[in-house]
Structure formats: structure tokens, C-alpha cells
Design a protein around this motif. Structure first.
Motif: not given
Length: 410
Positions: A170-175, A318-332, A356-361
Motif C-alpha cells: 500500500f501507498d497512501y497520501a494525506t490531505l 471545506i476544500l476551498n479553504r486549502a485549494p493549493r494543498e488539495t490540488i497537490d494531494w490530488a496530483d499525488k 478522472q480523479f484529478r479532474q474532479a478537483f
């Protein structure tokens, strides 16, 4: 993908199998009675366990996912209520594939996930419990051991996923954590390299057109929301179940879409007094919903063609409080080679590719990137009019200083 579903058969049903005696810790429908459906989604490798929960009969699936470990044994992502039925269905996998070795709490704010971890872990006393970092509780921030987590077996997920005993698979990433004033939001996405499956909690969803199997075990909530007025007696058929489910989905994701009008409470009480005894079964005949005749257009826009999207509540509050952080997480997350996504709510499994996951953001971007030959999710925006109530809530919370201001798109 496999499609086998398993619950206790009618001949084996006993009321105690579904009993959840700690329901007061999270007093949501169906309260002390929770059914479970197990579904094999990747043959001999990945299984989902669905239950339901909701308020005012707005019921949606809440889901646990179990993954077979390469080394033998099982990993559990986001436990659900450990009823006798649920634990029996897990133990059937234990007999065949080995003990539950790891239990993952992938969120810090979702009580519908957190409240079950301690009781579930006690059913498997040799399992290690891993939790998302920056855990908190309301109204007091208590130690995890005070919340029922086994003290000697509970640890925080390391920032570096290679430091865990399941790193080879498993790999994981934390938002996050994303600061929200009175609380925080965080989510840990898990990627099972063996089955090419992505596990997420709340970040993305896909809404099925038909009600999920777990919701249909007791169709009353579906038929309740299929009504157009208090006195309606709705026939139990698939068309009405579908109608109720689609309205439930709109209410659950928007609170109040533009096609739903809330009548004056004086009118609601008058209608309740006129209701028949049969229609008074639910909430004494109270029915504070008035759907416009064109309500289905909002559902069709929400579902689209069965696409993946971020829930409107997360988009707006929620996510619009941290757009850059969310996009970086979605990229990973999108850098992983997954073919299936299993969220903790609504539909699963979802056939989806990383782009498709990335474009949802893309709602967080001023100019969403367009990949050659691939659809751009910004071409399928959710109707702005359906966000009206959520925008008002967001504005009010910000004006009173309860939550920080939303940041500009990146």
C-alpha cells in the motif's frame, strides 16, 4: 471485478445479529439496528461492507473496505458498526485468508467512521490500529484511549508511507489537516498496488441512478421521500424506490437544491394534523419537503453520465479553504496506477482512471488543465443555483468568524 453480495439469509436472521447497542454515541438512523451487506469487488482480494445511516430518512451507504494482504491476513479501511452480522461476515474471510492485522481510520472529522474503530478493534485483539494524524474530538479534545481506541495497539500513520508494515502493498497520501475554525478536516487515500484499487473516504463520490442494495433492505425511507405531499400513500415498486433515492441523494449532497422548496412550518404542522394514521408513522406526519415538478433535472445534472465528482458540501465549505494543498494531494493520488475507486459513501466500486480523479478537483482551479483526448470535468459543472443554500451557509459562517475565509482558486 467480482459482484458477489452476501448478507445473512432470511433463514438465519435473528434480531440480535443487527443490534448496535452503542448507537447513542452517534444517534443516527437506523439507530440500534444496522444491517450489513458484504460484496466481493475484486475476486479473493477486496470486499466492501455496506451499512446505512442518515437523518430524517435521508439514508446513504456508509462503507468499510477489507483488502487481502500479500503476506496473508486482512487490512480494514474505515470500520463500520461491528454488529454480530458484520463480524460474522468478516470472520468468514478470516477463516479463508487470515486474521485482521491492520485497522485504518482514514479521517479525523468523520464521526460516522471514528465512532466504530474502538469497538471494531476490540473484536480483533491482535490487530494494529493506524489513525490519520491530527485527530480531534468535540466538544473536548480527548486522548484516543478515552474514545475507546486500544492504547497499546493504536498509532498515528507516519508521514512517510514506507515506514509502515504494509508499505510493500500500500501507498497512501494525506490531505490536510485543513483548519476549519472549530475543527479540522483530513483524509488519507490508500492505494492497493496489487489490485490497482484506490480507497477514499469522502473526497470523491459517484451517485448511482438506482438505490444501492443496502438501502433497499428496508425501503421505507425511499418511499417516504418519494411522496409529494404528507398524505400520499406510496406504492412499493422500483420506480418509487428510485424516485425516493434520487431525492435523498440531492438532499444529502446539497441540503436544499434549487428544486426543493421548504414550506412554512405552520403549513407543515397543519398538513401533519390532516395526515392519515398510516402517513403519521414517520415523524408524526411532518413532511417539510415540497419538490418542484422539474426536480429530476437537478439529479440528472448531479449524476451526469455516472461521473466522479467532489460532493458540493466539500466544494463549498471545506476544500476551498486549502485549494493549493488539495490540488497537490490530488496530483499525488493521480500519479498512482489505479483502475477502481472505492469511496466510503454512495456508489462503489467505481471504474475510473487517475486523470478522472484529478479532474474532479478542477473546481479549485482558475484554468483547469485539459488533457488531450480526455474529457475536462469543468465541462460538466454542477448547477450553480443548487449551491445557493451552501453559499449562504458559507457566507454566514465566515461573517461570524466561525470558519476562515475561502481562498482564491489556484
Amino acid at each position: 471485478m467480482a459482484h458477489d453480495e452476501r448478507a445473512v439469509s432470511a433463514g438465519q436472521i435473528h434480531p440480535g445479529d443487527f443490534s448496535w447497542s452503542f448507537w447513542l454515541s452517534l444517534p443516527l438512523y437506523p439507530y440500534g439496528k444496522r444491517r450489513t451487506i458484504r460484496k466481493e469487488v475484486v475476486k479473493d482480494t477486496v470486499w466492501t461492507f455496506d451499512q446505512i445511516q442518515g437523518i430524517f430518512y435521508v439514508v446513504v451507504p456508509v462503507r468499510m473496505t477489507v483488502v487481502k494482504l500479500d503476506e496473508g491476513g486482512l487490512l480494514v479501511y474505515a470500520p463500520v458498526a461491528p454488529t454480530r452480522e458484520c463480524i460474522r461476515l468478516v470472520n468468514e474471510l478470516v477463516v479463508e485468508h487470515g486474521n485482521v492485522k491492520y485497522i485504518i481510520l482514514p479521517t479525523i472529522s468523520g464521526l460516522e467512521h471514528k465512532v466504530f474503530v474502538g469497538p471494531f478493534a476490540r473484536c480483533f485483539p491482535n490487530a494494529q490500529v493506524f489513525v490519520a494524524p491530527s485527530q480531534w474530538s468535540f466538544p473536548f479534545n480527548l486522548p484516543l484511549s478515552w474514545l475507546g481506541f486500544p492504547q497499546k495497539r493504536t498509532q498515528v500513520l507516519p508521514e512517510d508511507s514506507s515506514k509502515t508494515p504494509f508499505a510493500d502493498q500500500f501507498d497512501y497520501a494525506t490531505l490536510g489537516p485543513i483548519e476549519l475554525g472549530p475543527g479540522r478536516f483530513a483524509e488519507v487515500a490508500f492505494f492497493d498496488k496489487r489490485s490497482h484499487t484506490l480507497l477514499v473516504t469522502d473526497s470523491v463520490v459517484c451517485v448511482p441512478e438506482e438505490p444501492p442494495a443496502i438501502v433497499q433492505l428496508d425501503p421505507y425511507p425511499l418511499l417516504f421521500h418519494a411522496k409529494d405531499k404528507t398524505s400520499d400513500i406510496v406504492e412499493d415498486n422500483q420506480a418509487n424506490r428510485r424516485k425516493g433515492w434520487q431525492r435523498i441523494s440531492l438532499f444529502a449532497l446539497y441540503f436544499q437544491p434549487s428544486v426543493l422548496e421548504i414550506p412554512r412550518w405552520s403549513e407543515v404542522f397543519r398538513n401533519a394534523l390532516k395526515a392519515t394514521e398510516r402517513s403519521k408513522k414517520a415523524y408524526f406526519g411532518l413532511f417539510p419537503f415540497q419538490w418542484r415538478s422539474d426536480w429530476k433535472r437537478s439529479f440528472d445534472a448531479l449524476r451526469g453520465d455516472g461521473r466522479l465528482f467532489v460532493a458540493p458540501i466539500l466544494q463549498t465549505l471545506i476544500l476551498n479553504r486549502a485549494p493549493r494543498e488539495t490540488i497537490d494531494w490530488a496530483d499525488k493520488v493521480a500519479s498512482w496506477d489505479f483502475q477502481w475507486i472505492i469511496p466510503c459513501h454512495f456508489d462503489a466500486p467505481i471504474k475510473a482512471e487517475p486523470h478522472q480523479f484529478r479532474q474532479a478537483f478542477s473546481f479549485l482551479e482558475k484554468q483547469p488543465a485539459v488533457s488531450a483526448g480526455l474529457f475536462n470535468s469543468s465541462s460538466y459543472p454542477l448547477p450553480e443555483e443548487d449551491f445557493k443554500l451552501l453559499r449562504e451557509i458559507d457566507k454566514g459562517l465566515n461573517q461570524f468568524g466561525i470558519v476562515p475565509k475561502a481562498l482564491e482558486k489556484v
